[in-house]
Design an enzyme around this catalytic site. Structure first.
Site, PDB file in Angstrom:
ATOM      1  N   GLY A 169       0.729  -5.120   0.525  1.00  0.00           N
ATOM      2  CA  GLY A 169      -0.420  -5.256  -0.355  1.00  0.00           C
ATOM      3  C   GLY A 169      -0.064  -5.966  -1.659  1.00  0.00           C
TER       4      GLY A 169
ATOM      5  CD  GLU B 175      -2.145  -7.755   2.375  1.00  0.00           C
ATOM      6  OE1 GLU B 175      -1.928  -6.589   1.988  1.00  0.00           O
ATOM      7  OE2 GLU B 175      -2.738  -8.022   3.425  1.00  0.00           O
TER       8      GLU B 175
ATOM      9  CD  GLU C 267       1.726  -5.612   5.216  1.00  0.00           C
ATOM     10  OE1 GLU C 267       2.598  -6.440   5.577  1.00  0.00           O
ATOM     11  OE2 GLU C 267       1.054  -5.749   4.195  1.00  0.00           O
TER      12      GLU C 267
ATOM     13  CB  ALA D 276      -0.872  -0.010   1.242  1.00  0.00           C
TER      14      ALA D 276
END
Ligand code: CAA
Length: 703
Positions: free
Chosen positions: A111, A114, A134, A66
């Site tokens: 992300g 993911e 993260e 992200a």
């Protein structure tokens, strides 16, 4: 079908969807996610696409997670929405009634990892790196990572990867079951060939969400937390990550996703996450020097000379050898050189025995360090770092010699931890080439490098020091000249207040516990014992005339040193130590301190934990504000980085200046006024900058 942040190409039944934001390493923000969502919708309805390949633009990155810059200012409500959007878009990808192949071309983090796990098949180039970093930002993965990773890699491996934040290589990811194949050569071509095979052989969909996160041992979560207790100490996110992974084993996939979302939102709004995100950017910003252009010229450093083969000089020599840069290590006697080289060899051998260095690599590094007794050997080096005894006269002699021996353009640096660089520079004919390069002990381990710019140091010279600092794996911070520079000048405040608290009623182990619980790796007295009390004692004697009456009178350190107790190396200091150097509080020292209070006429009182924090930490913050005012540090972030990397200030508090903002400057200010009354204005006068910020209702980091 037009998108800004993704590209969609089609050929022979295969769609190639490229996340197209290479300048930001393809990081995901709402705009990218929105484009992804639209593209997935379009692909779902496009019969011409039978298989989808998803990849990242550019050489370096698939998706680096992200977008942290985008996430930085999000409110909890916005954070929740962002988590939800990401989860939903990846779920839509997973629900496509067509096989999806992730072609992972580089960094596949957060992300990004993911996103890859929402595909059916994962192919990767050899250089790809997978990770869920993260936790380093104080959050959990928020787009399904805690639910999908244990399903593809197993619970233990997922716990390790998510709580450590450490990335793994493509080879390791294959071994862990995260990816299906590593491709050599052109990844896109290989992915297209794979896609054709999927079409031809009608390979089935493989949805990660439909796999089971199997539990091998029922106590795996408790065991894991226990095993890592030291590493996780003080941090919130690792424990929450464990909780989220546990949900993957106990709840259905949608329920687990919901749980992940709740935890993500809670952490995203936490002070720890704010602090850790601040540190992420501060670490990158610290090397950009305000006022210097991006293309500031620097000098090439191809070889280095180090003066002094002691602990410091040897450690510095190792830093350069580790980076492949040849070093001359100079000392005044063969005996010192032999001792220095033997220590270096022992340090490397230690690393080899731990399996972190090969014998061959050790040989290479050792051969890069050449011991010498002759200054003549330094005539062609590009940089010299002096690491001799902390004595101005000796240093001046060394610099005079260097000035005559070294070639024009060579940078002459001193590793002094507090002496005046301008004075040292003044004995040379090239003060513009002189600066401080202050390494922290042990120099081959500690990441901080305080680069000290003298009054006359040229920008080219300090820009070079910043660059070479990074090359040898340090976090360099540029500071100005003052007694102790940034780190030690602030530390002196803490040292004084802790000594005063001893005579007022506290004991070393009480103060150490509070500072340790605050998040430092050890308390000030345990640290002093480790460094050697004789160091502080010598320093105190050298500066005795400059001390206040109370500082002179507060001579507990002198008394302990006079007993021959110099800390760990003599088996006793503030604490006593067993053969394994385990400390225990010593009743003898307790008695010595209590007697001292009596002698100086102080009635001992109970000192609370909050007072210890305030006097030890707020005194440093006030000094930090003075350092900013005087321009010794250009920005509060420089101070924060010095303290995190040089002194173990807890990263999850963001450094002293960020921590001050979290506490609220008004509270710090009030405490300073309180101690001005109680301890005295010579120690506790608020810095005008702090006063001004409080009046304006601002923090150090307010825009
Ligand atoms: N968001 C925003 N910017 C990012 C970024 C990200 N995720 N990753 C890298 N960048 C930026 C850096 O800030 C830097 O910008 P500047 O040039 O303006 O300073 C630039 O990209 C290049 O990065 P580095 O200088 O760090 O390059 P590097 O080669 O040394 O390292 C890297 C590359 C390993 C990917 C490193 O940048 C990194 O660790 N990035 C962060 C990865 C991360 O933590 N991702 C998780 C994000 S949180 C998340 O994904 C939550 C979720 O699940 C919802």
């Amino acid at each position: 079908m037009s998108y800004t942040y993704v590209l969609l190409e089609k050929e022979e039944g295969i769609g190639v969807l490229t996340i197209n934001r290479p300048e930001a390493l393809n990081a995901l923000d709402v705009n990218v996610l929105e484009d992804l969502r639209r593209a997935i919708g379009d692909i779902a309805g496009d019969d011409a696409i039978q298989v989808l390949i998803i990849t990242g633009a550019g050489e370096k990155s698939f998706v680096a997670g992200a977008d942290i810059k985008f996430m930085q200012p999000l409110t909890p409500v916005e954070g929740r929405a962002f988590g939800m959007v990401g989860q939903r878009v990846f779920r839509e990808l997973e629900k496509l009634e067509k096989p999806v192949i992730a072609a992972v071309n580089g960094f596949c983090l957060g992300g990004g990892c993911e996103l890859a796990m929402a595909a059916d098949i994962r192919l990767a180039s050899e250089k790809a790196k997978f990770g869920q970093p993260e936790v380093g930002l104080g959050i959990t993965p928020g787009h399904g990572g805690t639910q999908r990773l244990p399903r593809v890699a197993g619970v233990e491996a997922a716990l390790e990867m998510i709580t450590s934040g450490d990335p793994v290589s493509a080879a390791k990811a294959k071994e862990m079951g995260i990816i299906d194949e590593i491709t050599e050569g052109d990844l896109k071509k290989a992915a297209i060939a794979y896609a054709k095979r999927v079409i031809d052989e009608q390979l089935p969909l493989r949805r990660v969400s439909q796999l089971e996160a199997k539990l091998d041992t029922p106590t795996v979560f408790e065991d894991f937390a226990k095993r890592n207790a030291r590493k996780f100490r003080g941090f919130l996110a690792p424990y929450k990550c464990i909780e989220a992974v546990k949900a993957a084993t106990e709840l259905s996939f949608p329920e687990g996703m919901k749980r992940e979302r709740e935890i993500f939102v809670e952490l995203q709004a936490s002070d720890q996450s704010k602090a850790l995100r601040h540190v992420f950017f501060a670490e990158r910003e610290v090397v950009r020097i305000p006022g210097l252009p991006e293309d500031q010229p620097t000098r090439d450093i191809k070889s280095v000379g180090i003066i002094g083969a002691g602990t410091m000089g040897g450690g510095i020599a190792m830093c350069f050898a580790n980076a492949g840069i040849p070093v001359y290590l100079l000392d005044v006697s063969q005996e010192f050189l032999d001792k220095g080289m033997a220590t270096i060899k022992k340090n490397y051998a230690n690393t080899v025995s731990k399996g972190r260095l090969t014998q061959e690599e050790m040989g290479k590094r050792m051969s890069l360090i050449k011991p010498t007794l002759s200054y003549d050997d330094l005539k062609d080096v590009d940089l010299v770092i002096e690491a001799v005894f902390e004595d101005m006269n000796i240093k001046k002699e060394v610099f005079k010699k260097l000035d005559t021996v070294c070639k024009p353009g060579a940078i002459l640096a001193s590793n002094t931890s507090y002496l005046n660089i301008n004075e040292i520079a003044s004995v040379t004919k090239r003060p513009e080439d002189v600066m401080g390069m202050h390494f922290f002990s042990p120099a081959n381990v500690m990441r901080l490098l305080e680069n000290v710019r003298g009054e006359k140091t040229s920008p080219e010279v300090y820009a070079t020091a910043m660059k070479i600092g990074r090359k040898i794996g340090k976090i360099p911070v540029l500071v100005g000249v003052c007694d102790g520079f940034v780190g030690n000048r602030m530390l002196a405040q803490r040292t004084r207040e802790c000594a005063f608290m001893l005579e007022e009623g506290a004991l070393p182990w009480q103060i150490d516990k509070v500072i340790y619980d605050f998040g430092f790796p050890m308390g000030p007295f345990a640290m002093a014992d480790l460094a050697g009390l004789d160091v502080g004692w010598r320093n105190r004697k050298a500066k005795f005339d400059q001390l206040t009456e109370r500082e002179k009178r507060c001579n507990i350190l002198d008394k302990i040193c006079e007993m021959g107790r110099f800390g760990q190396k003599t088996g006793a200091g503030y604490y006593k130590y067993d053969e394994k150097r385990n400390p225990t509080p010593d009743p003898l020292i307790e008695e010595l301190i209590i007697n001292h209070s009596k002698e100086v006429g102080i009635e001992r009182r109970e000192i609370g934990d909050q007072e210890i924090i305030e006097r030890a930490i707020y005194s440093m913050i006030n000094e930090g504000a003075k350092i900013l005012e005087e321009g010794i540090a250009a920005r509060p972030l420089d101070i924060d980085i010095v303290w995190i990397y040089g002194y173990g200030f807890p990263r999850y508090r963001g450094g002293p200046m960020f921590y001050a903002d979290l506490v609220g400057l008004n509270k710090i200010y009030e405490a300073i006024l309180k101690y001005r009354e109680a301890v005295g204005p010579e120690y506790w006068t608020p810095s005008p900058l702090l006063e001004k910020l409080v009046k304006e209702g601002k923090g150090f980091y307010s825009k």
